[in-house]
Design a protein around this motif. Sequence first.
Motif, PDB file in Angstrom:
ATOM      1  N   PHE A  30      96.361  59.126  40.807  1.00 44.27           N
ATOM      2  CA  PHE A  30      96.411  57.962  40.086  1.00 44.27           C
ATOM      3  C   PHE A  30      94.948  57.394  40.361  1.00 44.27           C
ATOM      4  O   PHE A  30      94.430  57.951  41.331  1.00 44.27           O
ATOM      5  CB  PHE A  30      97.406  56.772  40.404  1.00 44.27           C
ATOM      6  N   PRO A  31      94.410  56.705  39.670  1.00 44.25           N
ATOM      7  CA  PRO A  31      93.034  56.260  40.078  1.00 44.25           C
ATOM      8  C   PRO A  31      92.702  55.712  41.294  1.00 44.25           C
ATOM      9  O   PRO A  31      93.627  55.161  42.078  1.00 44.25           O
ATOM     10  CB  PRO A  31      92.712  55.246  39.105  1.00 44.25           C
ATOM     11  N   ASN A  32      91.529  55.825  42.038  1.00 47.05           N
ATOM     12  CA  ASN A  32      91.008  55.798  43.431  1.00 47.05           C
ATOM     13  C   ASN A  32      91.899  56.080  44.417  1.00 47.05           C
ATOM     14  O   ASN A  32      92.346  55.717  45.439  1.00 47.05           O
ATOM     15  CB  ASN A  32      91.207  54.173  43.397  1.00 47.05           C
ATOM     16  N   GLU A  88      98.466  66.247  36.609  1.00 55.04           N
ATOM     17  CA  GLU A  88      98.233  65.096  35.738  1.00 55.04           C
ATOM     18  C   GLU A  88      97.224  64.279  36.322  1.00 55.04           C
ATOM     19  O   GLU A  88      97.595  63.735  37.703  1.00 55.04           O
ATOM     20  CB  GLU A  88      99.770  64.336  35.311  1.00 55.04           C
ATOM     21  N   LEU A  89      96.293  63.646  35.715  1.00 55.16           N
ATOM     22  CA  LEU A  89      95.425  62.824  36.147  1.00 55.16           C
ATOM     23  C   LEU A  89      95.520  61.523  35.380  1.00 55.16           C
ATOM     24  O   LEU A  89      95.214  61.268  34.018  1.00 55.16           O
ATOM     25  CB  LEU A  89      93.816  63.402  35.705  1.00 55.16           C
ATOM     26  N   ASN A  90      95.830  60.516  36.110  1.00 55.77           N
ATOM     27  CA  ASN A  90      96.011  58.913  35.527  1.00 55.77           C
ATOM     28  C   ASN A  90      94.715  58.078  35.581  1.00 55.77           C
ATOM     29  O   ASN A  90      94.466  58.065  36.866  1.00 55.77           O
ATOM     30  CB  ASN A  90      97.463  58.279  35.872  1.00 55.77           C
ATOM     31  N   ASP A 105      87.078  58.680  38.790  1.00 56.33           N
ATOM     32  CA  ASP A 105      87.373  59.521  40.010  1.00 56.33           C
ATOM     33  C   ASP A 105      87.138  60.992  39.916  1.00 56.33           C
ATOM     34  O   ASP A 105      86.697  61.395  38.872  1.00 56.33           O
ATOM     35  CB  ASP A 105      89.013  59.383  40.033  1.00 56.33           C
ATOM     36  N   THR A 106      86.901  61.621  40.931  1.00 57.88           N
ATOM     37  CA  THR A 106      86.645  63.079  41.277  1.00 57.88           C
ATOM     38  C   THR A 106      87.621  63.904  41.910  1.00 57.88           C
ATOM     39  O   THR A 106      87.880  63.330  42.946  1.00 57.88           O
ATOM     40  CB  THR A 106      85.189  63.100  41.418  1.00 57.88           C
ATOM     41  N   LEU A 107      87.945  65.210  41.487  1.00 59.65           N
ATOM     42  CA  LEU A 107      88.458  66.187  42.182  1.00 59.65           C
ATOM     43  C   LEU A 107      87.355  66.888  42.675  1.00 59.65           C
ATOM     44  O   LEU A 107      86.944  67.719  41.846  1.00 59.65           O
ATOM     45  CB  LEU A 107      89.917  66.674  41.518  1.00 59.65           C
ATOM     46  N   LYS A 109      95.210  64.783  31.214  1.00 58.66           N
ATOM     47  CA  LYS A 109      94.372  63.544  31.319  1.00 58.66           C
ATOM     48  C   LYS A 109      95.218  62.299  30.864  1.00 58.66           C
ATOM     49  O   LYS A 109      95.188  62.393  29.550  1.00 58.66           O
ATOM     50  CB  LYS A 109      92.912  63.641  31.183  1.00 58.66           C
ATOM     51  N   LEU A 110      95.681  61.447  31.353  1.00 57.70           N
ATOM     52  CA  LEU A 110      96.555  60.385  31.064  1.00 57.70           C
ATOM     53  C   LEU A 110      95.976  58.852  31.126  1.00 57.70           C
ATOM     54  O   LEU A 110      95.203  58.757  32.265  1.00 57.70           O
ATOM     55  CB  LEU A 110      97.898  60.341  31.435  1.00 57.70           C
ATOM     56  N   GLY A 111      95.928  57.972  30.175  1.00 56.60           N
ATOM     57  CA  GLY A 111      95.620  56.578  30.530  1.00 56.60           C
ATOM     58  C   GLY A 111      93.929  56.586  30.357  1.00 56.60           C
ATOM     59  O   GLY A 111      93.217  57.522  30.172  1.00 56.60           O
ATOM     60  N   GLU A 112      93.570  55.197  30.500  1.00 52.95           N
ATOM     61  CA  GLU A 112      92.017  55.057  30.507  1.00 52.95           C
ATOM     62  C   GLU A 112      91.380  55.291  31.704  1.00 52.95           C
ATOM     63  O   GLU A 112      91.933  56.089  32.659  1.00 52.95           O
ATOM     64  CB  GLU A 112      91.664  53.646  29.937  1.00 52.95           C
ATOM     65  N   GLY A 113      90.006  55.198  31.738  1.00 51.63           N
ATOM     66  CA  GLY A 113      89.305  55.708  32.780  1.00 51.63           C
ATOM     67  C   GLY A 113      88.620  57.067  32.848  1.00 51.63           C
ATOM     68  O   GLY A 113      89.237  57.756  31.778  1.00 51.63           O
ATOM     69  N   GLN A 114      88.198  57.552  33.783  1.00 46.73           N
ATOM     70  CA  GLN A 114      87.586  58.833  33.704  1.00 46.73           C
ATOM     71  C   GLN A 114      87.873  59.708  35.109  1.00 46.73           C
ATOM     72  O   GLN A 114      87.928  58.825  36.132  1.00 46.73           O
ATOM     73  CB  GLN A 114      85.922  58.677  33.573  1.00 46.73           C
ATOM     74  N   TRP A 115      88.248  60.941  34.771  1.00 45.95           N
ATOM     75  CA  TRP A 115      88.474  61.969  35.907  1.00 45.95           C
ATOM     76  C   TRP A 115      87.320  63.013  35.644  1.00 45.95           C
ATOM     77  O   TRP A 115      87.515  63.704  34.751  1.00 45.95           O
ATOM     78  CB  TRP A 115      89.851  62.403  35.979  1.00 45.95           C
ATOM     79  N   ASN A 116      86.568  63.357  36.893  1.00 47.03           N
ATOM     80  CA  ASN A 116      85.654  64.610  36.931  1.00 47.03           C
ATOM     81  C   ASN A 116      86.373  65.510  37.572  1.00 47.03           C
ATOM     82  O   ASN A 116      86.740  65.389  38.707  1.00 47.03           O
ATOM     83  CB  ASN A 116      84.314  64.200  37.331  1.00 47.03           C
TER      84      ASN A 116
END
Length: 470
Positions: free
Chosen positions: A254-256, A273-275, A282-284, A296-303
Amino acid sequence: MGRGNTMRFANFLLATTSLIPFGLSEAAAQCAPTSPTPGSTVNCGSGTYNGTLGNIGFLHQGLTDQVNVNVAPTTGTDAIVNGGQDSAIVFRDGAPSTINIGTVGNTTTTSGPLGIATGNVPNRIIDPGENTIQVRSNYTINIWANGRVIQLGSSSRAEAINPLGTNNTITNYGVVESTNGGGSAIWFQDDITGGLNTIDNHGTLSVGVNTGRSVIGSSSQEAGAGDVLFINQTGATVLGDISFASGNDTLQFFPNSTVTGNINGGGGTNALELNGIAGSFDTLPGALTNFTTLTKLGEGQWNITGTLIGFTAVTVEDGVLGLTGDNTGYTGTVLVEPSGILEARAQSLPTSSPNLNNVTNNGIVRFAQPDNGTYVGQITGSGAIEKTGAGITTLDPEAAIGNTYTGGTTILEGGLGIARDAALGDAVGPLTMNGGFLQLNADLDLAPSRSGRWAARSIRKPSPRTCRRA
């Protein structure tokens, strides 16, 4: 080492078995009953209990079933269950049953007196080991915000928490840590397989001084190992690697939420799963291996800075998924749903010969290109292409029919290079230049059905080229 006053563990007297935090007095034992029977509840208040709650049998297995435990401060001092060179809490199967470390219901307050389960097991070989908390199946273990489960010893077989079986849930708002180079924070023994074990982390999971070790792990490398659901909630931290075994595992971020190490899905069919939420980013940072699906689920960004190799399907349902690694040779599918955005440099989008249908784009594929790069894969679907960044992205699909996406192309920054109209997708897709430019790498005719308006200066030609509508 975690948050708030968890730094007090740095002052433990590691050479002894008393393990009393520096500055805290050792009060009389405050656990009752100390020899629990099935169905009973053990309550441990402020003070220190030196010994093991529960009876230990062959191969360090718990003998007593269906015992609940509460370890929480009742005055201004910590409540400590100290197993010394053995386990602190050992039971077999729950009914289901519950172990609470810290004040029940406290999900936010980390200051003040703590509830602590701890041990200091030396480096000796015992299977499964003298783990700080050990159960078999059907237990809920709650570590509240003022709760700490710590393994201070150097034994590689001694973990902070070790469920031997299945259908266990570990919910952590505090700190679970294997401190001094020993075992993992949480280890699933998989003596009984076929069910699900769950980790719901809101706090800190850590392997202490050596964060190159795995925070969680499993004994079984055979097919049929127990499945694991690992949830890293908003604000949660994993200091170390995450390694699964041979079950069908699911990892949810989840974010943060943070993980500092590498992530290995192990065997089985594993899902990542990246929420996100609106405005989150957020970054992995580590390597991702042995996962089957990425969603990738939900708003926001995962890198994702590593590669996608090993995944068979990547889906962007909502928000933004950013790719910055080298994904050359990725052979799985990539699907961008209508509410999703896939963002990458040309060098990071997946390619694999013969480069057909590399990305099915029903949303937006955004080339965020600070430098120059060429993409030879094929983009299909009903979605659109966006170009941002000061560099030039060259679309040069190896597919004979070119790209077939129908949603059109918008150049917002930098340049987009083409050598044929088919690079811009289906001929019905509009072309819009709103701050960027189209670079012609060959003489070409734009499809007469391709709508769009642009200023003359929006088309650039490295050498004299002809661009006209057919």
